[in-house]
Design a protein around this motif. Structure first.
Motif, PDB file in Angstrom:
ATOM      1  N   SER A   1       0.985  -0.996  -0.170  1.00 21.13           N
ATOM      2  CA  SER A   1      -0.105   0.149   0.107  1.00 21.13           C
ATOM      3  C   SER A   1       0.972   1.455   0.157  1.00 21.13           C
ATOM      4  O   SER A   1       0.619   2.013  -1.023  1.00 21.13           O
ATOM      5  N   CYS A   2       2.105   1.472   1.241  1.00 22.83           N
ATOM      6  CA  CYS A   2       2.724   2.206   0.836  1.00 22.83           C
ATOM      7  C   CYS A   2       3.513   2.311  -0.570  1.00 22.83           C
ATOM      8  O   CYS A   2       3.515   4.000  -1.299  1.00 22.83           O
ATOM      9  N   LEU A   3       3.554   1.359  -1.252  1.00 13.42           N
ATOM     10  CA  LEU A   3       4.407   1.202  -2.245  1.00 13.42           C
ATOM     11  C   LEU A   3       3.933   2.276  -3.704  1.00 13.42           C
ATOM     12  O   LEU A   3       4.216   2.587  -4.605  1.00 13.42           O
TER      13      LEU A   3
ATOM     14  N   SER B   1      12.529  -2.202  -4.208  1.00 10.43           N
ATOM     15  CA  SER B   1      12.114  -2.719  -5.451  1.00 10.43           C
ATOM     16  C   SER B   1      11.743  -3.260  -6.262  1.00 10.43           C
ATOM     17  O   SER B   1      10.915  -3.170  -6.684  1.00 10.43           O
ATOM     18  N   GLU B   2      11.848  -4.825  -6.099  1.00  9.32           N
ATOM     19  CA  GLU B   2      11.460  -5.793  -6.581  1.00  9.32           C
ATOM     20  C   GLU B   2       9.813  -5.988  -6.341  1.00  9.32           C
ATOM     21  O   GLU B   2       9.314  -6.714  -6.849  1.00  9.32           O
ATOM     22  N   ILE B   3       9.508  -5.609  -5.303  1.00 11.66           N
ATOM     23  CA  ILE B   3       7.616  -5.452  -4.722  1.00 11.66           C
ATOM     24  C   ILE B   3       7.078  -3.898  -5.223  1.00 11.66           C
ATOM     25  O   ILE B   3       6.503  -4.148  -6.139  1.00 11.66           O
ATOM     26  N   LEU B   4       7.789  -2.908  -6.141  1.00 15.82           N
ATOM     27  CA  LEU B   4       7.480  -1.770  -6.363  1.00 15.82           C
ATOM     28  C   LEU B   4       7.036  -2.266  -8.015  1.00 15.82           C
ATOM     29  O   LEU B   4       6.851  -1.367  -8.665  1.00 15.82           O
ATOM     30  N   ASP B   5       8.258  -2.540  -9.127  1.00 15.29           N
ATOM     31  CA  ASP B   5       8.202  -3.571  -9.772  1.00 15.29           C
ATOM     32  C   ASP B   5       7.818  -4.526 -10.171  1.00 15.29           C
ATOM     33  O   ASP B   5       6.493  -3.859 -11.250  1.00 15.29           O
ATOM     34  N   GLN B   6       6.937  -5.303  -9.200  1.00 19.85           N
ATOM     35  CA  GLN B   6       6.142  -5.821  -9.091  1.00 19.85           C
ATOM     36  C   GLN B   6       4.229  -5.027  -9.859  1.00 19.85           C
ATOM     37  O   GLN B   6       3.534  -5.238 -10.526  1.00 19.85           O
TER      38      GLN B   6
END
Length: 108
Positions: free
Chosen positions: A62-64, A97-102
Protein backbone atom coordinates in the motif's frame (compact mmCIF):
# COMPACT_ATOMS: atom_id res chain seq x y z
CA UNK A 1 -4.01 0.89 12.62
CA UNK A 2 -2.80 -0.73 9.39
CA UNK A 3 -6.21 -0.11 7.82
CA UNK A 4 -5.90 3.59 8.66
CA UNK A 5 -2.48 3.77 7.04
CA UNK A 6 -3.72 1.89 4.01
CA UNK A 7 -6.66 4.30 3.72
CA UNK A 8 -4.27 7.24 3.87
CA UNK A 9 -2.08 5.64 1.19
CA UNK A 10 -5.13 5.18 -1.03
CA UNK A 11 -6.15 8.82 -0.55
CA UNK A 12 -2.65 9.98 -1.45
CA UNK A 13 -2.74 7.89 -4.61
CA UNK A 14 -6.12 9.35 -5.57
CA UNK A 15 -4.97 12.92 -4.85
CA UNK A 16 -2.19 12.59 -7.40
CA UNK A 17 -4.85 12.28 -10.10
CA UNK A 18 -6.73 15.47 -9.12
CA UNK A 19 -5.22 18.57 -10.72
CA UNK A 20 -6.36 20.88 -7.90
CA UNK A 21 -4.83 18.63 -5.25
CA UNK A 22 -1.34 18.41 -6.74
CA UNK A 23 -0.06 21.74 -5.41
CA UNK A 24 -1.20 21.11 -1.81
CA UNK A 25 0.22 17.60 -2.03
CA UNK A 26 3.60 18.91 -3.16
CA UNK A 27 3.50 21.48 -0.35
CA UNK A 28 2.92 18.76 2.25
CA UNK A 29 5.41 16.34 0.72
CA UNK A 30 8.05 16.73 3.46
CA UNK A 31 5.71 15.38 6.14
CA UNK A 32 4.18 12.80 3.84
CA UNK A 33 7.64 11.56 2.89
CA UNK A 34 8.64 11.05 6.52
CA UNK A 35 5.50 9.03 7.20
CA UNK A 36 5.91 6.93 4.06
CA UNK A 37 9.57 6.35 4.85
CA UNK A 38 8.73 5.17 8.37
CA UNK A 39 6.16 2.78 6.95
CA UNK A 40 8.40 1.45 4.18
CA UNK A 41 11.25 0.74 6.57
CA UNK A 42 9.12 -0.74 9.36
CA UNK A 43 10.43 -4.16 10.34
CA UNK A 44 8.55 -7.03 11.87
CA UNK A 45 9.48 -8.66 15.14
CA UNK A 46 11.21 -12.00 14.75
CA UNK A 47 8.40 -13.81 16.58
CA UNK A 48 5.60 -12.49 14.34
CA UNK A 49 2.82 -14.86 13.37
CA UNK A 50 1.76 -15.38 9.75
CA UNK A 51 -1.22 -13.05 10.04
CA UNK A 52 1.05 -10.21 11.19
CA UNK A 53 3.43 -10.94 8.30
CA UNK A 54 0.56 -10.81 5.81
CA UNK A 55 -0.72 -7.52 7.23
CA UNK A 56 2.80 -6.10 7.12
CA UNK A 57 3.22 -7.12 3.48
CA UNK A 58 -0.14 -5.51 2.62
CA UNK A 59 0.94 -2.32 4.38
CA UNK A 60 4.26 -2.20 2.50
CA UNK A 61 2.50 -2.73 -0.85
CA UNK A 62 0.00 0.00 0.00
CA UNK A 63 2.82 2.38 0.92
CA UNK A 64 4.72 1.61 -2.27
CA UNK A 65 1.60 2.19 -4.39
CA UNK A 66 1.34 5.67 -2.85
CA UNK A 67 5.06 6.33 -3.39
CA UNK A 68 4.74 5.24 -7.01
CA UNK A 69 1.72 7.46 -7.61
CA UNK A 70 3.42 10.47 -6.02
CA UNK A 71 6.63 9.85 -7.98
CA UNK A 72 4.65 10.34 -11.19
CA UNK A 73 3.58 13.86 -10.15
CA UNK A 74 5.62 16.53 -11.88
CA UNK A 75 7.93 18.14 -9.33
CA UNK A 76 7.62 15.45 -6.65
CA UNK A 77 11.13 14.12 -7.19
CA UNK A 78 12.43 17.69 -6.86
CA UNK A 79 11.50 17.55 -3.18
CA UNK A 80 14.62 16.51 -1.25
CA UNK A 81 12.87 14.31 1.32
CA UNK A 82 10.69 12.54 -1.22
CA UNK A 83 13.62 12.08 -3.59
CA UNK A 84 15.62 10.60 -0.72
CA UNK A 85 12.74 8.26 0.13
CA UNK A 86 12.33 7.19 -3.47
CA UNK A 87 16.00 6.74 -4.35
CA UNK A 88 17.56 5.51 -1.11
CA UNK A 89 14.75 3.73 0.69
CA UNK A 90 12.64 2.33 -2.15
CA UNK A 91 15.08 1.96 -5.03
CA UNK A 92 18.05 1.37 -2.72
CA UNK A 93 16.41 -1.59 -0.99
CA UNK A 94 16.37 -4.63 -3.27
CA UNK A 95 13.26 -6.17 -1.70
CA UNK A 96 11.24 -2.92 -1.84
CA UNK A 97 12.41 -2.26 -5.37
CA UNK A 98 11.25 -5.71 -6.47
CA UNK A 99 7.85 -5.21 -4.83
CA UNK A 100 7.49 -1.82 -6.54
CA UNK A 101 8.42 -3.33 -9.91
CA UNK A 102 5.81 -6.07 -9.43
CA UNK A 103 3.15 -3.51 -8.47
CA UNK A 104 3.92 -1.55 -11.63
CA UNK A 105 3.60 -4.69 -13.75
CA UNK A 106 0.24 -5.42 -12.13
CA UNK A 107 -0.99 -1.93 -13.02
CA UNK A 108 -0.02 -2.27 -16.67
Amino acid sequence: INAEYMGAHLMLSKLTKLPLAVTPLLTALDGVSESLSATATKKLKSNSVQQEKDRHDDLIRSCLRAVDAISRVKGALDNAKFSDLYNKVVKGDKELSEILDQLRKDIE
